[in-house]
Design a protein around this motif. Sequence first.
Motif, mmCIF file in Angstrom:
data_model
loop_
_atom_site.group_PDB
_atom_site.id
_atom_site.type_symbol
_atom_site.label_atom_id
_atom_site.label_comp_id
_atom_site.label_asym_id
_atom_site.label_seq_id
_atom_site.Cartn_x
_atom_site.Cartn_y
_atom_site.Cartn_z
ATOM 1 N N GLN A 1 0.813 -1.203 0.000
ATOM 2 C CA GLN A 1 0.000 0.000 0.000
ATOM 3 C C GLN A 1 0.856 1.267 0.000
ATOM 4 O O GLN A 1 1.927 1.304 0.586
ATOM 5 C CB GLN A 1 -0.961 0.013 1.207
ATOM 6 C CG GLN A 1 -0.314 0.109 2.595
ATOM 7 C CD GLN A 1 -0.046 -1.242 3.202
ATOM 8 O OE1 GLN A 1 0.513 -2.107 2.549
ATOM 9 N NE2 GLN A 1 -0.408 -1.421 4.471
ATOM 10 N N HIS B 1 0.218 3.906 1.490
ATOM 11 C CA HIS B 1 0.161 4.525 2.817
ATOM 12 C C HIS B 1 0.699 3.564 3.882
ATOM 13 O O HIS B 1 0.069 3.308 4.897
ATOM 14 C CB HIS B 1 -1.266 4.971 3.141
ATOM 15 C CG HIS B 1 -2.301 3.902 3.052
ATOM 16 N ND1 HIS B 1 -2.502 3.130 1.931
ATOM 17 C CD2 HIS B 1 -3.209 3.451 3.961
ATOM 18 C CE1 HIS B 1 -3.478 2.270 2.155
ATOM 19 N NE2 HIS B 1 -3.919 2.435 3.388
ATOM 20 N N LEU C 1 -4.420 2.292 -4.308
ATOM 21 C CA LEU C 1 -3.610 2.076 -3.108
ATOM 22 C C LEU C 1 -2.385 1.209 -3.361
ATOM 23 O O LEU C 1 -1.460 1.180 -2.544
ATOM 24 C CB LEU C 1 -4.458 1.454 -1.991
ATOM 25 C CG LEU C 1 -5.684 2.242 -1.532
ATOM 26 C CD1 LEU C 1 -6.274 1.630 -0.264
ATOM 27 C CD2 LEU C 1 -5.359 3.715 -1.310
ATOM 28 N N VAL D 1 -5.010 8.648 -6.288
ATOM 29 C CA VAL D 1 -6.025 8.574 -5.238
ATOM 30 C C VAL D 1 -7.000 9.735 -5.442
ATOM 31 O O VAL D 1 -6.576 10.889 -5.523
ATOM 32 C CB VAL D 1 -5.372 8.682 -3.842
ATOM 33 C CG1 VAL D 1 -6.442 8.803 -2.765
ATOM 34 C CG2 VAL D 1 -4.491 7.476 -3.578
ATOM 35 N N THR E 1 -9.902 3.264 -5.110
ATOM 36 C CA THR E 1 -9.130 2.892 -3.918
ATOM 37 C C THR E 1 -9.508 1.498 -3.410
ATOM 38 O O THR E 1 -8.872 0.989 -2.484
ATOM 39 C CB THR E 1 -9.328 3.912 -2.783
ATOM 40 O OG1 THR E 1 -10.725 4.143 -2.602
ATOM 41 C CG2 THR E 1 -8.632 5.229 -3.110
ATOM 42 N N CYS F 1 -5.208 8.357 6.393
ATOM 43 C CA CYS F 1 -5.066 8.895 5.033
ATOM 44 C C CYS F 1 -4.553 7.868 4.036
ATOM 45 O O CYS F 1 -3.626 7.104 4.311
ATOM 46 C CB CYS F 1 -4.123 10.095 5.067
ATOM 47 S SG CYS F 1 -3.856 10.860 3.449
ATOM 48 N N TYR F 2 -5.143 7.883 2.828
ATOM 49 C CA TYR F 2 -4.727 7.006 1.738
ATOM 50 C C TYR F 2 -3.509 7.537 0.972
ATOM 51 O O TYR F 2 -2.839 6.778 0.273
ATOM 52 C CB TYR F 2 -5.857 6.854 0.721
ATOM 53 C CG TYR F 2 -7.016 5.995 1.153
ATOM 54 C CD1 TYR F 2 -6.857 4.947 2.058
ATOM 55 C CD2 TYR F 2 -8.286 6.223 0.629
ATOM 56 C CE1 TYR F 2 -7.926 4.157 2.428
ATOM 57 C CE2 TYR F 2 -9.367 5.428 0.997
ATOM 58 C CZ TYR F 2 -9.180 4.405 1.899
ATOM 59 O OH TYR F 2 -10.241 3.616 2.261
ATOM 60 N N ASP F 3 -3.251 8.838 1.077
ATOM 61 C CA ASP F 3 -2.203 9.437 0.254
ATOM 62 C C ASP F 3 -1.392 10.449 1.063
ATOM 63 O O ASP F 3 -1.361 11.637 0.733
ATOM 64 C CB ASP F 3 -2.838 10.116 -0.968
ATOM 65 C CG ASP F 3 -1.824 10.475 -2.033
ATOM 66 O OD1 ASP F 3 -0.764 9.820 -2.099
ATOM 67 O OD2 ASP F 3 -2.088 11.419 -2.816
ATOM 68 N N CYS G 1 -8.621 12.945 0.595
ATOM 69 C CA CYS G 1 -9.058 11.642 0.082
ATOM 70 C C CYS G 1 -10.313 11.189 0.829
ATOM 71 O O CYS G 1 -10.688 11.779 1.850
ATOM 72 C CB CYS G 1 -7.937 10.611 0.238
ATOM 73 S SG CYS G 1 -7.534 10.186 1.943
ATOM 74 N N SER H 1 -10.875 8.718 2.785
ATOM 75 C CA SER H 1 -10.648 8.336 4.167
ATOM 76 C C SER H 1 -10.473 9.555 5.068
ATOM 77 O O SER H 1 -10.987 9.593 6.189
ATOM 78 C CB SER H 1 -9.421 7.422 4.253
ATOM 79 O OG SER H 1 -9.322 6.846 5.532
#
Length: 228
Positions: A40, A42, A76, A83, A97, A194-196, A207, A209
Amino acid sequence: MTAGRTAVCLLSGGLDSATCLALARRDGYACFALSFDYGQRHRVELDAARRVALALGAERHVIASIDLRMFGQSALTDDAIAVPKGRALNNAGIPVTYVPARNTIFLSFALAWAEVLGASDIFIGVNALDYSGYPDCRPEFIESFERMANLATKAGVEGATRIKIHTPLISLSKAGIVRLGSELGVDFALTHSCYDPDPAGRACGACDSCVLRRKGFEEAGFPDPAAP
């Protein structure tokens, strides 16, 4: 009675999984936390998972390595896919995602570890109310996996144990999860959603999330101690 029982708890390092682990601990389970380094973008969430597992008294914390970048097709796990930022929360469709079969893979690992431990309980912090629309967060998926789990294991076939997949957050709003976690004493400053994130691990704030997390804290009336 759950005192003295053992459970495998999936732990991403986010606020949902942290709250789920805290709930299992409150209910008397000896918890074995399981996280995944699956390629991933992240990966900073794994540092959060380590912090949370330690703070909440997990018996053991294992990080399993499975590189889902080999398959791609998710923002991801594929750097060529951006993202999404600023996406409407009520936007129809499954976002990019979504990681193909991720919860099926994660639960399969949890099932294997539970059988080794002689545990009959698995906890996962999926949510089907305030979430990004992933198909493997729905109650019908969890129910189907639980049925399969009791057909697929030596322990299940021999009647030594019956696997139960616990999803205590599945019908809660994100605000409800924040309130519950606060009641359980979860230190949300330890978590990451956070995804990014940027190279320093700071949340992007835009994002899905991040937006869902902010919405949860705002509606719960609490400040987010990990806000960017």
